[in-house]
Design a protein around this motif. Structure first.
Motif, PDB file in Angstrom:
ATOM      1  N   THR A 190       0.764  -0.704   0.288  1.00 32.38           N
ATOM      2  CA  THR A 190       0.047   0.283   0.213  1.00 32.38           C
ATOM      3  C   THR A 190       0.590   0.961   0.460  1.00 32.38           C
ATOM      4  O   THR A 190       1.155   2.542  -0.955  1.00 32.38           O
ATOM      5  CB  THR A 190      -1.098  -0.054   1.492  1.00 32.38           C
ATOM      6  OG1 THR A 190      -1.503  -1.237   1.867  1.00 32.38           O
ATOM      7  CG2 THR A 190      -2.323   1.338   1.135  1.00 32.38           C
ATOM      8  N   LEU A 191       2.014   0.922   0.814  1.00 34.99           N
ATOM      9  CA  LEU A 191       2.589   2.460   0.713  1.00 34.99           C
ATOM     10  C   LEU A 191       3.350   2.929  -0.045  1.00 34.99           C
ATOM     11  O   LEU A 191       3.468   3.691  -0.659  1.00 34.99           O
ATOM     12  CB  LEU A 191       3.636   2.656   2.164  1.00 34.99           C
ATOM     13  CG  LEU A 191       2.903   2.363   3.427  1.00 34.99           C
ATOM     14  CD1 LEU A 191       4.373   1.973   4.439  1.00 34.99           C
ATOM     15  CD2 LEU A 191       2.257   3.772   4.025  1.00 34.99           C
ATOM     16  N   ALA A 192       3.945   1.652  -0.871  1.00 38.53           N
ATOM     17  CA  ALA A 192       4.963   1.954  -1.715  1.00 38.53           C
ATOM     18  C   ALA A 192       3.820   2.106  -3.361  1.00 38.53           C
ATOM     19  O   ALA A 192       4.572   2.810  -4.156  1.00 38.53           O
ATOM     20  CB  ALA A 192       5.484   0.709  -2.474  1.00 38.53           C
ATOM     21  N   ALA A 193       2.527   1.852  -3.930  1.00 38.36           N
ATOM     22  CA  ALA A 193       2.075   1.951  -4.363  1.00 38.36           C
ATOM     23  C   ALA A 193       1.382   3.318  -4.453  1.00 38.36           C
ATOM     24  O   ALA A 193       1.012   4.322  -5.888  1.00 38.36           O
ATOM     25  CB  ALA A 193       0.617   1.495  -3.975  1.00 38.36           C
ATOM     26  N   LEU A 194       0.996   3.655  -2.908  1.00 40.20           N
ATOM     27  CA  LEU A 194       0.801   5.093  -2.796  1.00 40.20           C
ATOM     28  C   LEU A 194       1.940   6.432  -3.269  1.00 40.20           C
ATOM     29  O   LEU A 194       2.087   7.386  -2.712  1.00 40.20           O
ATOM     30  CB  LEU A 194       0.266   5.392  -1.252  1.00 40.20           C
ATOM     31  CG  LEU A 194      -1.000   5.533  -0.999  1.00 40.20           C
ATOM     32  CD1 LEU A 194      -1.543   4.769   0.272  1.00 40.20           C
ATOM     33  CD2 LEU A 194      -2.543   5.644  -2.178  1.00 40.20           C
ATOM     34  N   LYS A 195       3.184   5.804  -3.797  1.00 42.06           N
ATOM     35  CA  LYS A 195       4.321   6.401  -3.709  1.00 42.06           C
ATOM     36  C   LYS A 195       4.492   7.238  -2.601  1.00 42.06           C
ATOM     37  O   LYS A 195       5.613   8.323  -2.697  1.00 42.06           O
ATOM     38  CB  LYS A 195       4.029   7.527  -4.812  1.00 42.06           C
ATOM     39  CG  LYS A 195       3.965   6.965  -6.134  1.00 42.06           C
ATOM     40  CD  LYS A 195       3.838   7.757  -7.384  1.00 42.06           C
ATOM     41  CE  LYS A 195       3.336   7.281  -8.946  1.00 42.06           C
ATOM     42  NZ  LYS A 195       2.964   7.760 -10.000  1.00 42.06           N
ATOM     43  N   VAL A 196       4.714   6.769  -1.427  1.00 38.31           N
ATOM     44  CA  VAL A 196       5.791   6.961  -0.240  1.00 38.31           C
ATOM     45  C   VAL A 196       6.939   6.903  -0.346  1.00 38.31           C
ATOM     46  O   VAL A 196       7.618   5.743  -1.004  1.00 38.31           O
ATOM     47  CB  VAL A 196       5.234   6.086   1.118  1.00 38.31           C
ATOM     48  CG1 VAL A 196       5.839   6.529   2.097  1.00 38.31           C
ATOM     49  CG2 VAL A 196       3.689   6.379   1.450  1.00 38.31           C
ATOM     50  N   ARG A 197       8.045   7.821  -0.552  1.00 32.51           N
ATOM     51  CA  ARG A 197       9.500   7.488  -0.363  1.00 32.51           C
ATOM     52  C   ARG A 197       9.831   6.914   0.798  1.00 32.51           C
ATOM     53  O   ARG A 197       9.773   5.778   1.201  1.00 32.51           O
ATOM     54  CB  ARG A 197      10.234   8.591   0.174  1.00 32.51           C
ATOM     55  CG  ARG A 197       9.975  10.147  -0.660  1.00 32.51           C
ATOM     56  CD  ARG A 197      10.583   9.933  -2.890  1.00 32.51           C
ATOM     57  NE  ARG A 197      11.375   9.455  -2.764  1.00 32.51           N
ATOM     58  CZ  ARG A 197      12.160  10.553  -2.523  1.00 32.51           C
ATOM     59  NH1 ARG A 197      12.597  11.888  -1.725  1.00 32.51           N
ATOM     60  NH2 ARG A 197      14.008  10.628  -2.908  1.00 32.51           N
ATOM     61  N   MET A 198      11.174   5.470  -1.143  1.00 33.14           N
ATOM     62  CA  MET A 198      11.073   4.261  -0.552  1.00 33.14           C
ATOM     63  C   MET A 198      11.743   3.740   0.851  1.00 33.14           C
ATOM     64  O   MET A 198      11.785   3.147   1.475  1.00 33.14           O
ATOM     65  CB  MET A 198      11.628   3.541  -1.486  1.00 33.14           C
ATOM     66  CG  MET A 198      11.691   1.726  -2.203  1.00 33.14           C
ATOM     67  SD  MET A 198      10.301   1.565  -1.319  1.00 33.14           S
ATOM     68  CE  MET A 198       9.702   1.552  -3.040  1.00 33.14           C
ATOM     69  N   PRO A 199      13.008   4.923   1.810  1.00 35.78           N
ATOM     70  CA  PRO A 199      13.630   4.813   2.735  1.00 35.78           C
ATOM     71  C   PRO A 199      12.776   5.122   3.753  1.00 35.78           C
ATOM     72  O   PRO A 199      12.534   4.379   5.025  1.00 35.78           O
ATOM     73  CB  PRO A 199      14.388   6.387   2.554  1.00 35.78           C
ATOM     74  CG  PRO A 199      14.165   6.366   0.947  1.00 35.78           C
ATOM     75  CD  PRO A 199      13.528   5.894   0.499  1.00 35.78           C
ATOM     76  N   TYR A 200      11.208   5.514   3.667  1.00 32.22           N
ATOM     77  CA  TYR A 200      10.684   5.630   4.636  1.00 32.22           C
ATOM     78  C   TYR A 200      10.122   4.594   4.700  1.00 32.22           C
ATOM     79  O   TYR A 200       9.549   3.895   5.861  1.00 32.22           O
ATOM     80  CB  TYR A 200       9.462   6.965   4.159  1.00 32.22           C
ATOM     81  CG  TYR A 200      10.065   8.216   4.458  1.00 32.22           C
ATOM     82  CD1 TYR A 200      11.227   8.539   5.360  1.00 32.22           C
ATOM     83  CD2 TYR A 200       9.917   9.056   2.867  1.00 32.22           C
ATOM     84  CE1 TYR A 200      11.729   9.875   5.265  1.00 32.22           C
ATOM     85  CE2 TYR A 200      10.974  10.254   3.121  1.00 32.22           C
ATOM     86  CZ  TYR A 200      11.854  10.272   4.238  1.00 32.22           C
ATOM     87  OH  TYR A 200      11.727  11.992   3.799  1.00 32.22           O
TER      88      TYR A 200
END
Lengths: 178, 176
Positions: free
Chosen positions: A149-159
């Motif tokens: 979900t986070l990656a699909a929402l384009k949250v920056r990868m390190p976070y």
């Protein structure tokens, strides 16, 4: 592990992966090592891939180095890395100038879109397949869904990694106790 | 202006970026844009986007976009130096970690680390597939191709090259 591949076999394997891996390398590397050759189990591949993703650097390359080292140490890592890049490097050097000229032609664009759509399905299908084969506990499944979900929402990868890696570690710690 | 003078900033720029690239090379795409387009003006935003699209469309690691940028800035030597700068140091780190992993194989803390990262790895694969699908979703047909391909790869052991070929043909016939 059913057998230990030779260095030549690893190089040729990664050469083939590099030249076919539309949509990203990881799904194709899994298909080759786990499904086609049986050199790694589903769990073993998932672990090398996970490590490759949390370390800095291109994760396909980190994974190739992890797999190469696992089988043959330093020389294994080198042949896997070389195999991975040789094909695409030659191919891209050849098509880069053509792409600037022809890449926006309607027919070329349409074909590339069709391939990209199919490759996307390949990548998603691989993720579903890994989940169904690994049968994770409910906790691990939730962590995986959160990462998705986070990656699909384009949250920056390190976070994403900072948030979820500790949870993954705690969950794995508790499950090893059982 | 591009050429030999740009080789050094190209190498140092990608060296710096590579150390930030936790989670993969594409995690630092905004930093690459800053280096290539904003700081040095080696190409404009459109040319950058085109190279990224090509690296995505072509088989192979998506990090090849760095090679394409290097090629544009300083030819073949630029391609190789940019790729080495981007991949060299992190490769050594990956190798050191793989060695460590072999040495302490079976140690409890290493088992915890290996297992704990697995769900994240799979979640990230799924997300990259979804983002790729949404990038290609121009109308209902690409969505249908993605869905069909997901099922095909999940439920069969046949080569995914089949669905790529079908996708290419359907695209050629109906998408322009």
């Amino acid at each position: 592990m059913s057998e230990r591949p030779s260095r030549t076999a690893l190089f040729l394997g990664y050469l083939q992966i590099g030249l076919t891996s539309f949509g990203g390398v990881n799904a194709w590397a899994r298909r080759f090592f786990v499904e086609k050759k049986g050199w790694l189990t589903e769990q073993e591949y998932a672990e090398v891939l996970g490590i490759g993703q949390v370390l800095p650097g291109p994760n396909a390359l980190n994974t190739a180095i992890g797999i190469g080292t696992y089988f043959h140490g330093a020389t294994g890592a080198i042949v896997c890395a070389l195999g991975l890049f040789t094909g695409p490097m030659v191919l891209l050097a050849a098509v880069a100038s053509l792409y600037d000229t022809y890449g926006q032609l309607p027919l070329v664009r349409a074909i590339l879109t069709g391939i990209a759509a199919a490759a996307a399905g390949m990548v998603m299908g691989t993720a579903v397949k890994m989940v169904t084969k690994l049968r994770p506990s409910r906790t691990l499944l939730c962590i995986g869904l959160a990462a998705f979900t986070l990656a699909a929402l384009k949250v920056r990868m390190p976070y994403v990694l900072l948030m979820l890696a500790p949870l993954g570690l705690i969950a794995a710690w508790r499950e090893l106790d059982r | 202006m591009t050429g030999e003078d740009d080789l050094w900033p190209l190498v140092t720029g990608f060296l710096g970026i590579s150390l930030l690239s936790v989670g993969g090379g594409i995690a630092v795409l905004p930093e690459m844009h800053r280096l290539v387009v904003e700081s040095h003006g080696w190409m404009d935003g459109l040319a950058f986007a085109k190279r990224y699209a090509l690296a995505q469309a072509a088989p192979g690691p998506n990090i090849m976009v760095v090679g394409l940028i290097g090629w544009h800035v300083a030819g073949a030597i630029g391609m190789v130096s940019a790729m080495l700068a981007m991949c060299g140091p992190t490769s050594l780190l990956a190798y050191a970690f793989a060695r460590l992993r072999r040495r302490v194989a079976g140690a409890r803390w290493m088992r915890v680390f290996e297992r704990g990262m697995v769900p994240i790895a799979i979640g990230l694969i799924a997300a990259s597939g979804l983002l790729l699908a949404s990038g290609a979703a121009e109308g209902w047909l690409p969505v249908a191709i993605s869905a069909g391909s997901t099922l095909f790869v999940w439920r069969t052991r046949r080569s995914p090259l089949w669905v790529l070929a079908v996708g290419a043909v359907l695209g050629a016939l109906f998408l322009h």
